[in-house]
Design a protein around this motif. Structure first.
Motif, PDB file in Angstrom:
ATOM      1  N   ALA A  37       8.440  -7.260  -1.380  1.00  0.00           N
ATOM      2  CA  ALA A  37       7.884  -8.510  -1.910  1.00  0.00           C
ATOM      3  C   ALA A  37       7.359  -9.374  -0.758  1.00  0.00           C
ATOM      4  CB  ALA A  37       8.943  -9.265  -2.707  1.00  0.00           C
ATOM      5  N   HIS A  38       8.104  -9.398   0.338  1.00  0.00           N
ATOM      6  CA  HIS A  38       7.668 -10.145   1.522  1.00  0.00           C
ATOM      7  C   HIS A  38       6.373  -9.551   2.074  1.00  0.00           C
ATOM      8  CE1 HIS A  38       8.264 -11.397   5.917  1.00  0.00           C
ATOM      9  NE2 HIS A  38       7.949 -12.490   5.257  1.00  0.00           N
ATOM     10  N   ALA A  39       6.290  -8.232   2.111  1.00  0.00           N
ATOM     11  CA  ALA A  39       5.063  -7.571   2.582  1.00  0.00           C
ATOM     12  C   ALA A  39       3.879  -7.976   1.713  1.00  0.00           C
ATOM     13  CB  ALA A  39       5.242  -6.051   2.578  1.00  0.00           C
ATOM     14  N   SER A  40       4.093  -8.054   0.412  1.00  0.00           N
ATOM     15  CA  SER A  40       3.031  -8.474  -0.496  1.00  0.00           C
ATOM     16  C   SER A  40       2.553  -9.879  -0.145  1.00  0.00           C
ATOM     17  CB  SER A  40       3.530  -8.424  -1.944  1.00  0.00           C
ATOM     18  OG  SER A  40       2.531  -8.887  -2.821  1.00  0.00           O
ATOM     19  N   GLN A  41       3.483 -10.765   0.151  1.00  0.00           N
ATOM     20  CA  GLN A  41       3.141 -12.137   0.517  1.00  0.00           C
ATOM     21  C   GLN A  41       2.379 -12.188   1.847  1.00  0.00           C
ATOM     22  OE1 GLN A  41       3.424 -13.549  -2.436  1.00  0.00           O
ATOM     23  NE2 GLN A  41       4.298 -15.385  -1.530  1.00  0.00           N
ATOM     24  N   ILE A  42       2.782 -11.335   2.787  1.00  0.00           N
ATOM     25  CA  ILE A  42       2.095 -11.298   4.079  1.00  0.00           C
ATOM     26  C   ILE A  42       0.640 -10.879   3.885  1.00  0.00           C
ATOM     27  CG2 ILE A  42       1.952 -10.048   6.282  1.00  0.00           C
ATOM     28  CD1 ILE A  42       5.064 -10.037   6.257  1.00  0.00           C
ATOM     29  N   TYR A  43       0.415  -9.796   3.146  1.00  0.00           N
ATOM     30  CA  TYR A  43      -0.956  -9.350   2.897  1.00  0.00           C
ATOM     31  C   TYR A  43      -1.748 -10.416   2.137  1.00  0.00           C
ATOM     32  CZ  TYR A  43      -0.430  -4.519   4.547  1.00  0.00           C
ATOM     33  OH  TYR A  43      -0.278  -3.404   5.332  1.00  0.00           O
ATOM     34  N   LEU A  44      -1.106 -11.078   1.196  1.00  0.00           N
ATOM     35  CA  LEU A  44      -1.756 -12.133   0.428  1.00  0.00           C
ATOM     36  C   LEU A  44      -2.168 -13.283   1.346  1.00  0.00           C
ATOM     37  CD1 LEU A  44      -2.431 -12.952  -2.533  1.00  0.00           C
ATOM     38  CD2 LEU A  44      -0.222 -14.125  -2.551  1.00  0.00           C
ATOM     39  N   CYS A  45      -1.256 -13.692   2.202  1.00  0.00           N
ATOM     40  CA  CYS A  45      -1.516 -14.778   3.148  1.00  0.00           C
ATOM     41  C   CYS A  45      -2.653 -14.416   4.096  1.00  0.00           C
ATOM     42  CB  CYS A  45      -0.221 -15.067   3.914  1.00  0.00           C
ATOM     43  SG  CYS A  45      -0.396 -16.252   5.238  1.00  0.00           S
ATOM     44  N   TYR A  46      -2.601 -13.207   4.661  1.00  0.00           N
ATOM     45  CA  TYR A  46      -3.638 -12.779   5.590  1.00  0.00           C
ATOM     46  C   TYR A  46      -4.978 -12.623   4.870  1.00  0.00           C
ATOM     47  CZ  TYR A  46       0.034 -11.743   9.046  1.00  0.00           C
ATOM     48  OH  TYR A  46       1.084 -11.820   9.928  1.00  0.00           O
ATOM     49  N   GLY A  47      -4.935 -12.183   3.617  1.00  0.00           N
ATOM     50  CA  GLY A  47      -6.164 -12.071   2.831  1.00  0.00           C
ATOM     51  C   GLY A  47      -6.805 -13.433   2.603  1.00  0.00           C
ATOM     52  N   ALA A  48      -5.978 -14.421   2.287  1.00  0.00           N
ATOM     53  CA  ALA A  48      -6.501 -15.779   2.092  1.00  0.00           C
ATOM     54  C   ALA A  48      -7.089 -16.310   3.400  1.00  0.00           C
ATOM     55  CB  ALA A  48      -5.395 -16.693   1.579  1.00  0.00           C
ATOM     56  N   TRP A  49      -6.402 -16.020   4.506  1.00  0.00           N
ATOM     57  CA  TRP A  49      -6.909 -16.437   5.825  1.00  0.00           C
ATOM     58  C   TRP A  49      -8.273 -15.780   6.082  1.00  0.00           C
ATOM     59  CZ3 TRP A  49      -8.013 -13.164   9.906  1.00  0.00           C
ATOM     60  CH2 TRP A  49      -8.407 -13.798  11.089  1.00  0.00           C
ATOM     61  N   ALA A  50      -8.380 -14.476   5.849  1.00  0.00           N
ATOM     62  CA  ALA A  50      -9.631 -13.754   6.099  1.00  0.00           C
ATOM     63  C   ALA A  50     -10.767 -14.305   5.234  1.00  0.00           C
ATOM     64  CB  ALA A  50      -9.448 -12.255   5.853  1.00  0.00           C
ATOM     65  N   GLU A  51     -10.462 -14.595   3.991  1.00  0.00           N
ATOM     66  CA  GLU A  51     -11.480 -15.154   3.095  1.00  0.00           C
ATOM     67  C   GLU A  51     -11.967 -16.503   3.621  1.00  0.00           C
ATOM     68  OE1 GLU A  51     -14.180 -15.237   0.228  1.00  0.00           O
ATOM     69  OE2 GLU A  51     -12.744 -13.580   0.254  1.00  0.00           O
ATOM     70  N   ARG A  52     -11.046 -17.342   4.094  1.00  0.00           N
ATOM     71  CA  ARG A  52     -11.433 -18.647   4.647  1.00  0.00           C
ATOM     72  C   ARG A  52     -12.290 -18.498   5.904  1.00  0.00           C
ATOM     73  NH1 ARG A  52      -6.153 -19.724   3.839  1.00  0.00           N
ATOM     74  NH2 ARG A  52      -5.723 -19.924   6.068  1.00  0.00           N
ATOM     75  N   GLN A  53     -12.120 -17.379   6.607  1.00  0.00           N
ATOM     76  CA  GLN A  53     -12.913 -17.130   7.819  1.00  0.00           C
ATOM     77  C   GLN A  53     -14.274 -16.520   7.483  1.00  0.00           C
ATOM     78  OE1 GLN A  53     -11.542 -18.312  10.685  1.00  0.00           O
ATOM     79  NE2 GLN A  53      -9.903 -18.874   9.280  1.00  0.00           N
ATOM     80  N   GLY A  54     -14.503 -16.210   6.204  1.00  0.00           N
ATOM     81  CA  GLY A  54     -15.770 -15.639   5.776  1.00  0.00           C
ATOM     82  C   GLY A  54     -15.791 -14.118   5.734  1.00  0.00           C
ATOM     83  N   PHE A  55     -14.634 -13.492   5.883  1.00  0.00           N
ATOM     84  CA  PHE A  55     -14.541 -12.033   5.855  1.00  0.00           C
ATOM     85  C   PHE A  55     -14.067 -11.566   4.483  1.00  0.00           C
ATOM     86  CE2 PHE A  55     -13.967 -13.053  10.401  1.00  0.00           C
ATOM     87  CZ  PHE A  55     -15.014 -12.314  10.922  1.00  0.00           C
ATOM     88  N   SER A  56     -14.961 -11.570   3.525  1.00  0.00           N
ATOM     89  CA  SER A  56     -14.573 -11.229   2.153  1.00  0.00           C
ATOM     90  C   SER A  56     -14.175  -9.762   2.009  1.00  0.00           C
ATOM     91  CB  SER A  56     -15.684 -11.586   1.165  1.00  0.00           C
ATOM     92  OG  SER A  56     -16.871 -10.896   1.501  1.00  0.00           O
ATOM     93  N   GLY A  57     -14.768  -8.877   2.797  1.00  0.00           N
ATOM     94  CA  GLY A  57     -14.398  -7.459   2.752  1.00  0.00           C
ATOM     95  C   GLY A  57     -12.994  -7.246   3.265  1.00  0.00           C
ATOM     96  N   VAL A  58     -12.661  -7.879   4.384  1.00  0.00           N
ATOM     97  CA  VAL A  58     -11.294  -7.810   4.931  1.00  0.00           C
ATOM     98  C   VAL A  58     -10.324  -8.420   3.923  1.00  0.00           C
ATOM     99  CG1 VAL A  58      -9.762  -8.633   6.767  1.00  0.00           C
ATOM    100  CG2 VAL A  58     -12.047  -7.812   7.351  1.00  0.00           C
ATOM    101  N   ALA A  59     -10.707  -9.561   3.357  1.00  0.00           N
ATOM    102  CA  ALA A  59      -9.848 -10.232   2.382  1.00  0.00           C
ATOM    103  C   ALA A  59      -9.580  -9.323   1.179  1.00  0.00           C
ATOM    104  CB  ALA A  59     -10.484 -11.542   1.925  1.00  0.00           C
ATOM    105  N   ASN A  60     -10.632  -8.716   0.661  1.00  0.00           N
ATOM    106  CA  ASN A  60     -10.481  -7.821  -0.482  1.00  0.00           C
ATOM    107  C   ASN A  60      -9.531  -6.674  -0.153  1.00  0.00           C
ATOM    108  OD1 ASN A  60     -11.493  -5.214  -1.979  1.00  0.00           O
ATOM    109  ND2 ASN A  60     -12.086  -6.964  -3.256  1.00  0.00           N
TER     110      ASN A  60
END
Length: 183
Positions: free
Chosen positions: A22-45
């Motif tokens: 569950a923690h791993a899921s949150q980490i990926y979710l957090c990093y995905g949100a960070w990547a999206e904010r940086q403009g990396f929608s492919g990385v975020a996805n």
């Protein structure tokens, strides 16, 4: 009548691993949100898909605990670590987390072996194989980032990487599955 087929120690360890997933899921979710904010929608996805995959791993363990007649303990999940400093740092953190998760899974495998709980040992083999794929995938991404110039991270190279990740399959072949005919 006691229908619990898991020892107290294995039940506790499986519950801990469930929380780790569950923690791993949150980490990926957090990093995905960070990547999206940086403009990396492919990385975020890519990271969002892996967040869901980690949640599925959590559910797989939860269902196993229940099927073995033991009690599930849903506990608080630690907060994700701070956001990455760069795309390279993001995947370094992903790799480090996956190695930590692999070590936790190996402890569970060893524990089930020591207790001669063959059902749990067999169940955990799926996770062993999954971790090989996860670590290989993270290493492959770090290699691709190295090729882009890593610390310099040119915008063209990162744009290409971002597009590649958007379409990239989530699985990596493990060495044990590779053959001359199917490299």
């Amino acid at each position: 009548m006691n229908t619990n087929c898991l020892s107290k120690t294995l039940t506790a360890a499986l519950n801990m691993q469930m929380t780790k997933e569950a923690h791993a899921s949150q980490i990926y979710l957090c990093y995905g949100a960070w990547a999206e904010r940086q403009g990396f929608s492919g990385v975020a996805n890519f990271l969002f898909r892996h967040s869901q995959e980690e949640r599925n791993h959590m559910m797989k363990i939860l269902e196993y605990i229940l099927k073995r007649g033991a009690e599930v303990a849903v506990t608080a999940i630690p907060a994700p670590p701070e956001n990455p400093a760069s795309i390279n740092n993001c995947f370094e953190k992903v790799f480090e987390h996956e190695v930590d998760n692999t070590n936790a899974i190996y402890k569970l495998v060893k524990m089930s072996l020591m207790e001669e709980d063959w059902a749990t040992w067999n169940f955990m083999q799926w996770f062993v194989k999954e971790q090989i794929e996860k670590e290989t995938l993270a290493l492959n991404l770090l290699d691709k980032i190295k090729i882009t110039g890593s610390k310099k991270e040119s915008s063209n190279a990162l744009y290409s990487l971002d597009r590649d990740l958007e379409k990239m399959p989530d699985e990596a072949k493990s060495a044990q599955d590779v053959t001359v005919e199917n490299p």
